[in-house]
Design an enzyme around this catalytic site. Structure first.
Site, short mmCIF file in Angstrom:
data_model
loop_
_atom_site.label_atom_id
_atom_site.label_comp_id
_atom_site.label_asym_id
_atom_site.label_seq_id
_atom_site.Cartn_x
_atom_site.Cartn_y
_atom_site.Cartn_z
N ASN A 76 -14.76 2.50 0.70
CA ASN A 76 -15.19 2.70 2.09
C ASN A 76 -16.59 3.30 2.09
O ASN A 76 -17.16 3.56 1.04
CB ASN A 76 -14.19 3.59 2.83
N ASP A 101 -5.97 4.54 1.83
CA ASP A 101 -4.55 4.67 2.16
C ASP A 101 -3.70 3.69 1.33
O ASP A 101 -2.50 3.90 1.18
CB ASP A 101 -4.33 4.41 3.65
N LYS A 117 -11.57 -10.53 -14.62
CA LYS A 117 -12.17 -10.97 -13.36
C LYS A 117 -11.40 -12.19 -12.85
O LYS A 117 -11.13 -13.13 -13.60
CB LYS A 117 -13.64 -11.36 -13.64
N ASP A 168 -0.35 10.52 0.12
CA ASP A 168 -1.27 11.34 0.90
C ASP A 168 -1.43 12.68 0.17
O ASP A 168 -0.50 13.49 0.13
CB ASP A 168 -0.71 11.55 2.32
N ILE A 169 -2.58 12.86 -0.43
CA ILE A 169 -2.80 14.04 -1.29
C ILE A 169 -2.69 15.33 -0.47
O ILE A 169 -2.02 16.29 -0.87
CB ILE A 169 -4.20 13.97 -1.97
N PHE A 180 -9.48 16.97 7.10
CA PHE A 180 -10.51 16.30 7.89
C PHE A 180 -9.89 15.07 8.53
O PHE A 180 -8.96 14.50 7.98
CB PHE A 180 -11.68 15.87 6.98
N LYS A 207 -2.42 14.51 13.71
CA LYS A 207 -2.56 14.57 12.24
C LYS A 207 -2.33 15.98 11.74
O LYS A 207 -1.68 16.21 10.73
CB LYS A 207 -3.98 14.12 11.89
N LYS A 238 0.78 16.87 9.25
CA LYS A 238 0.55 17.37 7.88
C LYS A 238 0.74 18.87 7.79
O LYS A 238 0.53 19.46 6.73
CB LYS A 238 -0.84 16.95 7.40
#
Ligand code: CTP
Length: 417
Positions: free
Chosen positions: A228, A297, A307, A324-325, A341, A355, A359
């Site tokens: 990302n 995710d 390849k 999810d750490i 965050f 969220k 969490k």
């Protein structure tokens, strides 16, 4: 040049002087500000008049000096003066006055004026090194910082008492320069001190902070992958801010182009699974965990070692969820204080609070992804049990410092329970 002068001429500064030997520097500061075109209205505490006379300040500014709150004809000097001010500058600010400000006391004209203000408050502390390092003063300073007050200095040097150390007020030229820069900053800005490193606020000394930062890279084959656009800048800034506050910082970083922050232990990782392993092996030794990383995710179920060659056939990648750490760490029986965050592209408040609850985090910093990714500045909204706190647009390091101050406050509150 004309522009700067005209801009300055329209601005009105209340210069508050409190009772310390550095009050003599306020005369030169007033002269410099007047020279730059500001209207300077001096307000002094009674103690300050023992160090420098109102007559001197009146002569330098061409304005009557406010000292006694009971002497004003209309009885509303504090309201009037604070309403028309573009900023209030307290120079010097004694330890006693800082304590008053941080508690919202208003028992003389200057403190009342500060409480009644509707403009930025800029504070230049000046005191003996022992008074500066006293836990009560440091606590008061932190509270002022998180209330959005701007601090200028102090710096280290020889003090009036002959001792050497932190607590000397900045010189008038430096202060005048910083005040002008602060007033000319685009609005709204997050007004944090220019010199946190010199503040000596070691609020996180001995606290072990573990962070994740950057993107992760999930291999598709030997040369391709899914990642990302996270640059890692925010996470690296948070690591630096924690280090400045005296924390022992370990940063688990996904692939970024950034240099390692000084004084921070860095473990480079590539994939979300590697990041998870690194965090698991270090979390037992952490007092605080700050998850800034933009962790993928999903990962590819069966990445190809070689390849993948193209063909005319349709290609489907099977993706499986990553752990999810942050959620894992927050659910540990002896979990460190966790900060999350959230980057959202819409419905920031709704998703962020959702969220945070899901969490079970004491603190979550949320931003709009389209504003933040790759940029050097950002704006954040902090969500905690008390509600939301907006940190207006600023560079990422300034934001990181403000976030850390907020997190430190909550962390300390949690520990004192
Ligand atoms: N996070 C994490 N491990 C993951 C995913 C996210 O530690 N596998 C952490 C991030 O570092 C961040 C927070 O969780 O602190 C929120 O991540 P985000 O990607 O915004 O939210 P998600 O919970 O993944 O939800 P969604 O992608 O649906 O918005």
């Amino acid at each position: 040049m004309r522009g700067i002068m005209e801009q300055a001429r329209q601005k009105r500064i209340v210069l508050g002087i409190t009772g310390g030997i550095a009050a003599y520097k306020a005369a030169e500061l007033a002269r410099l500000l007047v020279k730059q075109g500001f209207t300077v209205q001096v307000a002094m505490t009674e103690a300050a008049t023992h160090f420098i006379t109102p007559a001197t300040m009146r002569a330098l500014t061409g304005q009557p000096v406010l000292v006694d709150q009971w002497q004003d004809d209309k009885g509303m000097a504090h309201i009037h003066s604070s309403r028309v001010a573009d900023a209030i500058v307290i120079a010097p600010a004694t330890a006693d006055f800082i304590a008053k400000l941080s508690n919202g006391l208003a028992d003389d004209l200057l403190s009342t004026l500060c409480l009644a203000r509707d403009c930025p408050l800029l504070v230049a502390p000046a005191m003996n090194r022992q008074m500066w390092s006293n836990a009560a003063t440091q606590r008061n300073m932190q509270r002022l910082l998180s209330d959005g007050v701007t601090l200028f200095g102090p710096v280290s040097g020889v003090q009036a008492c002959g001792e050497e150390g932190m607590g000397r007020m900045l010189e008038a030229e430096e202060l005048a320069r910083d005040i002008v820069a602060s007033l000319n900053a685009p609005s709204p800005t997050l007004t944090l001190p220019h010199r946190e490193r010199e503040l000596g606020t070691q609020a996180l000394r001995g606290v072990r902070v573990l962070l994740t930062a950057g993107p992760t890279y999930e291999a598709i084959d030997a040369v391709r992958g899914i990642t990302n656009r996270s640059s890692g800048k925010m996470g690296y800034a948070v690591a630096q801010a924690a280090q400045e506050l005296g924390a022992e910082v370990t940063l688990v970083s996904g692939p970024t182009a950034l240099p390692h922050p000084q004084g921070v232990q860095v473990q480079d990782v590539t994939s979300a699974a590697e990041m998870f392993e690194a965090v698991k092996s270090r979390v037992a030794a952490a007092d605080m965990f700050i998850a800034v990383a933009a962790v993928a995710d999903y990962r590819v179920a069966q990445p190809s070692e070689q390849k993948i060659k193209k063909s005319d056939a349709k290609l489907t990648l099977e993706l499986i969820p990553n752990t999810d750490i942050l959620a894992h760490v927050a659910a540990l029986p002896d979990a460190p204080f966790c900060v999350g965050f959230a980057a959202e592209s819409e419905n920031l408040r709704g998703y962020a609070e959702q969220k945070r609850r899901a969490k079970k985090l004491p603190l979550l910093a949320a931003n709009l992804a389209q504003n933040a990714i790759g940029a050097d500045d950002n704006e954040l909204i902090l969500f905690d049990d008390a509600g939301e706190h907006r940190l207006p647009r600023a560079d990422k390091l300034t934001l990181a410092r403000a976030l850390l101050l907020h997190a430190t406050k909550l962390y300390q509150k949690g520990r004192s329970k």
